[in-house]
Enzyme design. Structure first.
Site, mmCIF file in Angstrom:
data_model
loop_
_atom_site.group_PDB
_atom_site.id
_atom_site.type_symbol
_atom_site.label_atom_id
_atom_site.label_comp_id
_atom_site.label_asym_id
_atom_site.label_seq_id
_atom_site.Cartn_x
_atom_site.Cartn_y
_atom_site.Cartn_z
ATOM 1 N N ASP A 106 0.875 -1.171 0.000
ATOM 2 C CA ASP A 106 0.000 0.000 0.000
ATOM 3 C C ASP A 106 0.912 1.221 0.000
ATOM 4 O OD1 ASP A 106 -1.825 2.000 0.331
ATOM 5 O OD2 ASP A 106 -2.544 1.356 2.296
ATOM 6 N N ASP A 156 -13.783 4.843 1.087
ATOM 7 C CA ASP A 156 -12.368 4.701 1.442
ATOM 8 C C ASP A 156 -11.759 6.093 1.619
ATOM 9 O OD1 ASP A 156 -9.726 4.047 1.761
ATOM 10 O OD2 ASP A 156 -9.420 3.316 -0.285
ATOM 11 N N LYS A 168 2.543 11.219 -3.726
ATOM 12 C CA LYS A 168 1.394 10.559 -4.362
ATOM 13 C C LYS A 168 0.401 11.590 -4.900
ATOM 14 C CE LYS A 168 -1.924 6.844 -3.394
ATOM 15 N NZ LYS A 168 -2.355 5.866 -2.371
ATOM 16 N N GLU A 206 -7.401 0.558 -4.898
ATOM 17 C CA GLU A 206 -7.482 0.439 -3.444
ATOM 18 C C GLU A 206 -8.838 -0.061 -2.952
ATOM 19 O OE1 GLU A 206 -6.235 4.319 -2.262
ATOM 20 O OE2 GLU A 206 -4.123 3.926 -2.687
#
Length: 289
Positions: free
Chosen positions: A22, A209, A84, A185
């Site tokens: 992850d 999420d 990211k 994800e």
């Protein structure tokens, strides 16, 4: 797009060397197959399994994780985080965060990150920052498994476009991974949720999420052992990092108005760390007390 729920197999450790990663906005974690089952890896030297997604270039040896946070007040301009939120994006679409001490410069349509490294002023692509994190994860996993590892599954936000996915793939290649699989994800979360539960066939599933840097919302259709994304949305600028910024501004104003204290430039990362700890404590708080 359809995905098949993975079969749970009792495979000996020697026959399954894939690593699950992850690659988070704020933290990274990884898991490997051990003889007793799937096990998360201690990515920090302290034994912590969560690796803060911070990279520093103040020395020849690139550092990752908690040590970077602890040294930010000395080496802020040598350190990079939130990669990211930058990777795979056009320069004009990047919203700079006020906590960034690194610069974002224009390289044709792409963005490069400007830092002060051990070699002086240096510019790096976001893929190189993510590659440093992925290489650190690779080394730690290989130490645990006692062998070279070349295959990995990396989770990416459902709202990542093709360019962002390609940039993440390129970062993994730079890190030394040879066989790379990208998995949304929310799909990974659904797989994990049903790993010890019966899969409800002919049903629909709503998944929310909220991560460190992105919010993904997905609606799945489950048919047999197949999972299909039939709707998705999200916000790439809503996550734990944004909550951090709200807390930082609140306490910065409180310190100034109530105590006449101005947070010095070299102290603002200490304030950021304290605010993150406050946020984590609030998340674990028992409301009955």
């Amino acid at each position: 797009m359809q995905y098949h729920f993975p079969k749970i197999k009792n495979i000996d450790n020697g026959f399954l060397d894939a690593v699950g990663i992850d690659l988070g906005t704020t933290r990274c974690c990884a898991a490997v197959k051990r003889k007793n089952g799937i096990e998360s890896i201690a990515l920090e030297n302290t034994g912590n399994r969560l690796l803060p997604s911070y990279v520093s270039f103040d020395e020849k040896h690139v550092k990752c994780g908690e040590i970077v946070i602890n040294r930010m007040h000395f080496y802020a301009k040598s350190s990079v985080f939130d990669s990211k939120r930058i990777i795979g994006k056009l320069y004009k679409s990047i919203d700079a965060d006020k906590s960034w001490q690194f610069s974002i410069t224009h390289y044709f349509n792409r963005a490069k990150i400007g830092i002060i490294s051990s070699d002086g002023e240096t510019y790096k692509f976001p893929e190189e920052i993510s590659a440093a994190l992925l290489k650190h994860v690779k080394i730690k996993c290989e130490e645990i498994q006692g062998k070279e590892l070349n295959e990995t599954v990396i989770t990416v936000p459902a709202m990542f476009d093709e360019i962002q996915n390609e940039a993440t793939y390129a970062a993994a290649l730079l890190a030394g991974w040879k066989e790379i699989h990208l998995l949304p994800e929310p799909v990974a979360a659904a797989f994990a949720y049903f790993i010890d539960k019966p899969i409800p066939s002919n049903s629909k599933l709503f998944l929310f999420d909220l991560g460190g840097g992105t919010l993904d919302i997905c609606i799945f259709k489950i048919t047999g052992e197949k999972l299909e994304i039939i709707g998705r949305s999200g916000d790439p600028y809503l996550g734990g990092r944004d909550f951090d910024n709200i807390l930082i501004e609140y306490f910065r104003e409180q310190l100034l108005s109530k105590y006449g204290v101005t947070v010095a430039e070299n102290k603002k990362y200490k304030l950021m760390k304290e605010c993150q700890e406050i946020k984590h404590n609030l998340s674990l708080r028992d409301d009955d007390k």
